[in-house]
Write a protein that holds these residues in place. Structure first.
Motif, PDB file in Angstrom:
ATOM      1  N   GLN A   1       0.783  -1.058   0.327  1.00 40.77           N
ATOM      2  CA  GLN A   1       0.200  -0.179   0.000  1.00 40.77           C
ATOM      3  C   GLN A   1       0.865   1.445  -0.299  1.00 40.77           C
ATOM      4  O   GLN A   1       0.815   2.610   0.245  1.00 40.77           O
ATOM      5  N   GLY A   2       2.253   1.007   0.051  1.00 41.67           N
ATOM      6  CA  GLY A   2       3.164   2.523  -0.015  1.00 41.67           C
ATOM      7  C   GLY A   2       3.944   2.885  -1.306  1.00 41.67           C
ATOM      8  O   GLY A   2       3.226   2.177  -1.964  1.00 41.67           O
ATOM      9  N   SER A   3       4.703   3.583  -1.185  1.00 44.13           N
ATOM     10  CA  SER A   3       5.775   4.235  -2.321  1.00 44.13           C
ATOM     11  C   SER A   3       6.253   3.189  -3.095  1.00 44.13           C
ATOM     12  O   SER A   3       6.342   3.429  -4.252  1.00 44.13           O
ATOM     13  N   ILE A   4       6.326   1.994  -2.381  1.00 41.13           N
ATOM     14  CA  ILE A   4       6.753   0.798  -3.481  1.00 41.13           C
ATOM     15  C   ILE A   4       6.166   0.258  -4.748  1.00 41.13           C
ATOM     16  O   ILE A   4       6.468   0.366  -5.349  1.00 41.13           O
ATOM     17  N   ALA A   5       5.081   0.072  -3.824  1.00 39.14           N
ATOM     18  CA  ALA A   5       3.326  -0.103  -4.983  1.00 39.14           C
ATOM     19  C   ALA A   5       3.281   0.451  -5.896  1.00 39.14           C
ATOM     20  O   ALA A   5       3.316   0.001  -6.978  1.00 39.14           O
TER      21      ALA A   5
ATOM     22  N   PHE B   1       5.571   0.158  -8.386  1.00 41.61           N
ATOM     23  CA  PHE B   1       5.802  -0.024  -9.423  1.00 41.61           C
ATOM     24  C   PHE B   1       4.754  -0.236 -10.596  1.00 41.61           C
ATOM     25  O   PHE B   1       5.068  -0.685 -11.350  1.00 41.61           O
ATOM     26  N   TYR B   2       3.521   0.074  -9.893  1.00 44.24           N
ATOM     27  CA  TYR B   2       2.232   0.604 -10.887  1.00 44.24           C
ATOM     28  C   TYR B   2       2.492   1.780 -11.428  1.00 44.24           C
ATOM     29  O   TYR B   2       2.292   1.382 -12.995  1.00 44.24           O
ATOM     30  N   SER B   3       4.025   2.887 -11.571  1.00 51.41           N
ATOM     31  CA  SER B   3       3.838   3.930 -12.330  1.00 51.41           C
ATOM     32  C   SER B   3       4.696   3.304 -13.619  1.00 51.41           C
ATOM     33  O   SER B   3       5.253   4.490 -14.036  1.00 51.41           O
ATOM     34  N   GLY B   4       5.284   1.699 -13.239  1.00 52.46           N
ATOM     35  CA  GLY B   4       5.988   1.377 -15.046  1.00 52.46           C
ATOM     36  C   GLY B   4       7.754   1.460 -14.187  1.00 52.46           C
ATOM     37  O   GLY B   4       8.726   1.179 -15.093  1.00 52.46           O
ATOM     38  N   LYS B   5       8.108   1.803 -12.914  1.00 49.58           N
ATOM     39  CA  LYS B   5       9.164   2.114 -12.427  1.00 49.58           C
ATOM     40  C   LYS B   5       9.200   0.670 -11.397  1.00 49.58           C
ATOM     41  O   LYS B   5       9.434   0.110 -10.271  1.00 49.58           O
ATOM     42  N   GLU B   6       9.849  -0.944 -12.397  1.00 51.14           N
ATOM     43  CA  GLU B   6       9.617  -1.755 -11.722  1.00 51.14           C
ATOM     44  C   GLU B   6      10.660  -1.917 -11.161  1.00 51.14           C
ATOM     45  O   GLU B   6      10.444  -2.851 -10.101  1.00 51.14           O
ATOM     46  N   ALA B   7      12.281  -1.585 -11.606  1.00 53.22           N
ATOM     47  CA  ALA B   7      13.271  -2.403 -11.594  1.00 53.22           C
ATOM     48  C   ALA B   7      13.758  -1.509 -10.166  1.00 53.22           C
ATOM     49  O   ALA B   7      14.432  -2.156  -9.145  1.00 53.22           O
ATOM     50  N   GLU B   8      13.128   0.013 -10.041  1.00 50.33           N
ATOM     51  CA  GLU B   8      13.618   0.283  -9.371  1.00 50.33           C
ATOM     52  C   GLU B   8      12.793   0.118  -7.412  1.00 50.33           C
ATOM     53  O   GLU B   8      13.020  -0.193  -6.706  1.00 50.33           O
ATOM     54  N   ALA B   9      11.038  -0.539  -7.900  1.00 51.63           N
ATOM     55  CA  ALA B   9      10.728  -1.192  -6.984  1.00 51.63           C
ATOM     56  C   ALA B   9      10.930  -2.779  -6.512  1.00 51.63           C
ATOM     57  O   ALA B   9      11.535  -2.523  -5.190  1.00 51.63           O
ATOM     58  N   GLU B  10      11.390  -3.273  -6.806  1.00 50.04           N
ATOM     59  CA  GLU B  10      11.955  -4.143  -6.720  1.00 50.04           C
ATOM     60  C   GLU B  10      13.138  -4.502  -5.677  1.00 50.04           C
ATOM     61  O   GLU B  10      13.522  -5.094  -4.714  1.00 50.04           O
ATOM     62  N   ALA B  11      14.325  -3.129  -6.432  1.00 49.93           N
ATOM     63  CA  ALA B  11      15.308  -2.653  -5.659  1.00 49.93           C
ATOM     64  C   ALA B  11      15.277  -2.351  -3.550  1.00 49.93           C
ATOM     65  O   ALA B  11      15.393  -2.957  -3.343  1.00 49.93           O
TER      66      ALA B  11
ATOM     67  N   ILE C   1      11.367  13.967  -4.749  1.00 49.64           N
ATOM     68  CA  ILE C   1      10.955  13.526  -4.071  1.00 49.64           C
ATOM     69  C   ILE C   1       9.753  12.669  -5.433  1.00 49.64           C
ATOM     70  O   ILE C   1       9.812  12.958  -6.748  1.00 49.64           O
ATOM     71  N   ASN C   2       9.527  11.361  -4.843  1.00 53.89           N
ATOM     72  CA  ASN C   2       8.350  10.534  -5.608  1.00 53.89           C
ATOM     73  C   ASN C   2       7.046  10.986  -5.852  1.00 53.89           C
ATOM     74  O   ASN C   2       6.793  11.492  -5.824  1.00 53.89           O
ATOM     75  N   PHE C   3       7.000  11.113  -7.505  1.00 54.66           N
ATOM     76  CA  PHE C   3       6.066  11.424  -8.038  1.00 54.66           C
ATOM     77  C   PHE C   3       4.673  10.762  -9.027  1.00 54.66           C
ATOM     78  O   PHE C   3       5.704  10.217  -9.891  1.00 54.66           O
ATOM     79  N   GLN C   4       3.757  11.263  -9.904  1.00 51.83           N
ATOM     80  CA  GLN C   4       3.189  10.307 -10.489  1.00 51.83           C
ATOM     81  C   GLN C   4       2.321  11.904 -11.383  1.00 51.83           C
ATOM     82  O   GLN C   4       2.141  12.464 -10.727  1.00 51.83           O
ATOM     83  N   VAL C   5       2.344  11.736 -12.571  1.00 53.01           N
ATOM     84  CA  VAL C   5       0.954  12.373 -12.816  1.00 53.01           C
ATOM     85  C   VAL C   5       0.069  11.960 -14.162  1.00 53.01           C
ATOM     86  O   VAL C   5       0.461  10.760 -14.743  1.00 53.01           O
ATOM     87  N   VAL C   6      -0.987  12.302 -13.433  1.00 50.33           N
ATOM     88  CA  VAL C   6      -2.137  11.411 -14.363  1.00 50.33           C
ATOM     89  C   VAL C   6      -2.862  12.220 -14.594  1.00 50.33           C
ATOM     90  O   VAL C   6      -3.361  13.301 -14.424  1.00 50.33           O
ATOM     91  N   PRO C   7      -2.886  12.337 -16.123  1.00 50.27           N
ATOM     92  CA  PRO C   7      -3.962  13.337 -17.285  1.00 50.27           C
ATOM     93  C   PRO C   7      -5.138  13.284 -16.743  1.00 50.27           C
ATOM     94  O   PRO C   7      -5.646  11.823 -15.703  1.00 50.27           O
TER      95      PRO C   7
END
Length: 469
Positions: A185-189, A192-202, A325-331
């Motif tokens: 439920q946190g920043s790692i997930a 992952f959902y925003s496409g940064k799967e390798a960084e999330a796994e690390a 700071i981690n961020f996502q942009v949702v159109p």
């Protein structure tokens, strides 16, 4: 509980489908997705079923009437015919041999029912009404689809990959549960959902090995486009992030209906701007977002329309980038598209406009500095954001630079909402027409001959005062 919910492994298991019409084809597709070996028995075969067989070596068609001998060695049976006697025979035969059977649209003959399915393999969710209302089950499924990200299944695979390591490193089981709740439920997930799967796994691996009891609680910012006003126009991702945010920082143009969808206990901070009346300067908003995220908050920056179209979204995320700071942009659906659509005014049309230009009508030094020669060119559509105060200057300037005085123009007030109002005129008439009107923001102007299609193509019925022409 009328039915015991059960998931069954059908990979390389024999399954029988009696019937080969359109309904049967849908059941065959489901069985095929589960990896079943499928036999179809029917005297007549639809084109859809024939096509499915051509593309699936595990599907065999036997063109004949059903007989009880057809159930031999079957793990599961579905009857999807329009003949009551055949359906009853299939159900009776299956029951005699203790084989699970489903008769489509006849719960009384079923030993199991097929639920509405949310497929995020390996995560599968199912919704059932017990056969009483399949439509209701599908409506519930649609609600769940909006809340479960498409990448949820891949996230489950990642969790499975590190499940043994987490079990080795974290004890007792209660602490493992808390650890996984924070991960999922946190920043790692969200990485992952925003496409940064390798960084999330690390980051997941680092958390397991180095600091499972001190999981990084750094917050993040979600820059979310709220669309033009109608809550139905929100994206699935926008809704999901709004419902998990700790803090929502929102603009004046975000409608009440959309704010109602925010998590109930989230803190809401208003930073709206009106002409010459800014509740918070832009630089202060940028720093506010960064400060909230650094304190560990999940922050939704909710902006009307699309954050990258006259929304100053780029300025806000530049600050986030500078401060790591981690961020996502949702159109979101921008006002031009949403309001034009709800007003029945296509922005492009083969007979009217081959291009469309978005401009801002903000006054600066009591004038509007735009490329008037380009805007006055015919066979295009001009969309003006924030143009109410400068409308008279805009219309006069366009006529001065060659646009026809009778070129149609429309004002759309509070577009896509139940208060939508559309007032049409021409470059020469609309400014005077609006002088005695009570106009309420937000507003949008559309200029071009496409406006002439409004009377024919309008479809949305608002609750406000009638349109004026």
């Amino acid at each position: 509980m009328d039915y015991f919910p059960l998931f069954i492994d059908l990979k390389n298991k024999n399954c029988l489908v009696v019937g080969a019409g359109e309904v049967a084809a849908r059941k065959i597709e489901l069985l095929a997705k589960a990896g079943a070996i499928i036999t179809v028995v029917a005297p007549e075969i639809s084109n859809n079923v024939t096509q499915l067989a051509a593309n699936n070596p595990k599907l065999e068609i036997i063109q004949k009437d059903f007989s009880p001998e057809d159930i031999a060695q079957q793990r599961l049976i579905i009857s999807a015919t329009n003949q009551a006697t055949i359906n009853a025979l299939v159900a009776e035969t299956a029951d005699t041999h203790n084989i699970p059977v489903n008769v489509v649209d006849n719960p009384g003959l079923c030993s199991f029912i097929v639920p509405a399915i949310i497929d995020r393999s390996p995560v599968i969710a199912a919704v059932s009404s017990g056969g009483t209302s399949p439509v209701l089950a599908r409506l519930l499924r649609a609600k769940l689809e909006s809340l479960i990200p498409p990448a949820f299944g891949r996230m489950a695979q990642l969790a499975e990959k590190y499940r043994a390591l987490v079990k080795e490193k974290i004890n007792p089981p209660a602490q493992r549960r808390i650890f996984w709740e924070k991960i999922l439920q946190g920043s790692i997930a969200e990485l992952f959902y925003s496409g940064k799967e390798a960084e999330a796994e690390a980051r997941l691996k680092d958390a397991i090995l180095n600091s499972p009891d001190k999981l990084d609680n750094t917050g993040e910012v979600y820059l979310v486009g709220a669309g033009p006003g109608d809550p139905d126009l929100l994206t699935f991702r926008a809704l999901r992030l709004m419902q998990q945010a700790d803090v929502v920082v929102y603009d004046r143009l975000v409608s009440d209906g959309i704010l109602e969808l925010v998590r109930r206990d989230a803190e809401k901070i208003y930073v709206g701007k009106q002409r010459d009346n800014h509740s918070l300067a832009q630089e202060s908003i940028n720093e506010l977002l960064a400060r909230l995220a650094k304190s560990g908050k999940r922050v939704v920056r909710l902006k009307g329309g699309d954050p990258f179209i006259f929304g100053r979204g780029g300025e806000e995320i530049e600050t986030l980038v500078e401060q790591n700071i981690n961020f996502q942009v949702v159109p979101g659906i921008t006002a031009a598209s949403g309001c034009a659509t709800y007003a029945g005014i296509p922005l492009t049309h083969r007979d009217h406009a081959q291009s469309c230009t978005f401009i801002t009508g903000h006054l600066k030094d009591n004038t509007v500095n735009l490329n008037w020669q380009q805007l006055a060119v015919p066979r295009q559509t001009i969309v003006i954001y924030m143009g109410l105060v400068g409308l008279e200057i805009i219309c006069k300037s366009m006529i001065q630079y060659g646009a026809a005085a009778d070129l149609p123009i429309a004002l759309i007030q509070q577009g896509t909402t139940h208060n939508q109002r559309v007032i049409t005129g021409t470059l020469s008439t609309l400014p005077d027409k609006l002088k005695n009107q009570s106009i309420h923001a937000p507003t949008l102007f559309i200029i071009g001959t496409v406006v002439s299609l409004h009377n024919t193509l309008k479809w949305f019925q608002a609750d406000s005062t009638p349109e004026e022409y």
